[in-house]
Design an enzyme around this catalytic site. Structure first.
Site, PDB file in Angstrom:
ATOM      1  N   ASP A   1       5.873 -42.563 -41.213  1.00  0.00           N
ATOM      2  CA  ASP A   1       6.025 -41.926 -42.517  1.00  0.00           C
ATOM      3  C   ASP A   1       5.481 -40.511 -42.405  1.00  0.00           C
ATOM      4  O   ASP A   1       4.540 -40.263 -41.636  1.00  0.00           O
ATOM      5  CB  ASP A   1       5.191 -42.646 -43.577  1.00  0.00           C
ATOM      6  CG  ASP A   1       5.764 -43.989 -43.999  1.00  0.00           C
ATOM      7  OD1 ASP A   1       6.664 -44.501 -43.313  1.00  0.00           O
ATOM      8  OD2 ASP A   1       5.295 -44.535 -45.016  1.00  0.00           O
TER       9      ASP A   1
ATOM     10  N   SER B   1      -2.983 -37.323 -41.132  1.00  0.00           N
ATOM     11  CA  SER B   1      -2.951 -36.725 -39.801  1.00  0.00           C
ATOM     12  C   SER B   1      -1.524 -36.358 -39.423  1.00  0.00           C
ATOM     13  O   SER B   1      -0.670 -36.241 -40.289  1.00  0.00           O
ATOM     14  CB  SER B   1      -3.592 -37.652 -38.777  1.00  0.00           C
ATOM     15  OG  SER B   1      -4.010 -36.898 -37.670  1.00  0.00           O
TER      16      SER B   1
END
Length: 291
Positions: free
Chosen positions: A106, A246
């Site tokens: 994602d 991240s």
């Protein structure tokens, strides 16, 4: 592909006051020098493994508008246990068409073309692959290739997969600091040069040799890859990020893949393309012509 099905995310959206304070004001920048140290991230990671942090989960779900219907219904032992939650079967379908390039995670996707000097530019910051990879010979293999950057946000699924069948050629871990990967930091720091990161060189069946790199971010000191994996299948889990958002960086050789032009067009106007793990974002460079 019907490009209308791609959602977009404006990279210029306002950041929270806390992030703005850390990157724009002197007291915040001084504090930031402490927060980006990996040792402090490890401390935060240990705290987030503690049972009492379950109390943080309901507010986190509300603040980030997380749709729990995608995820397995389990009791979480800690905040980190929740953060790396697993999706239900079928909620991240993967295309097994050999020529389809899929997203490994994602995230908010931007795409860049690598020049003859093995460099690419993000928000006026010039990046040299030799510095990012700490390997000139490997960087030279990707001259005139493509760089895809998937920026994960707190409400994204934080596990990631392999995008094709293949085998691991080599791995490398690079020490560094842990800046946030939000655009405000990209404008001030060469994040992908400075941040802690690790990558694998992968020989794939359909896309030649690729690099899949995980980049740590503020409070994300733990990138958890399964280092026992030697060979893999498309869609197999490669690893996960613990607390925080991240980034995954993917490198492709010249002409190995064709990425949807709308993704490049969005990148040009500072707009990210929203993808889910398994989303088809392109095809192999040698895909047969349609009949």
């Amino acid at each position: 592909m019907d490009n209308k099905r791609f959602e977009t995310y404006d990279m210029n959206k306002k950041d929270s006051f806390g992030i703005v304070f850390l990157y724009k004001f002197l007291p915040g920048r001084l504090l930031l020098q402490l927060l980006i140290r990996p040792a402090n991230s490890k401390i935060v990671g240990r705290i987030m493994d503690s049972g009492f942090t379950k109390l943080f989960i309901p507010r986190f779900i509300k603040n980030h508008n997380i749709d729990l219907s995608d995820y397995k219904d389990v009791k979480y032992k800690s905040f980190n246990d929740f953060f790396v939650r697993e999706v239900k079967d079928g909620t991240r379908p993967v295309s097994f068409e050999p020529h389809d390039v899929i997203a490994p995670c994602d995230g908010k996707l931007t795409a860049y073309r690598i020049t003859q000097d093995s460099i690419f530019e993000i928000k006026n910051s010039v990046y040299d692959l030799k510095t990012i990879l700490k390997d000139k010979k490997l960087a030279d293999d990707f001259i005139d290739g493509l760089c895809l950057i998937f920026r994960l946000m707190p409400n994204d699924y934080h596990r990631y997969c392999f995008i094709d069948n293949g085998e691991v050629i080599s791995r490398k871990k690079i020490r560094g600091v842990l800046h946030t990967v939000r655009p405000i930091a990209l404008r001030k720091h060469r994040i992908y040069k400075k941040n802690a990161r690790e990558y694998a060189v992968l020989k794939t069946e359909n896309f030649d040799t690729i690099v899949q790199m995980e980049v740590g971010a503020l409070f994300v000191g733990r990138i958890k890859n399964d280092l026992s994996i030697k060979s893999f299948k498309r869609g197999d889990e490669k690893g996960m990020f613990e607390f925080g958002g991240s980034t995954i960086v993917m490198l492709f050789k010249q002409d190995a893949v064709k990425i949807e032009e709308v993704i490049f067009a969005n990148t040009e106007i500072n707009v990210e393309t929203v993808v889910k793990m398994g989303t088809v974002i392109g095809c192999s460079g040698n895909r047969p012509a349609a009949p």
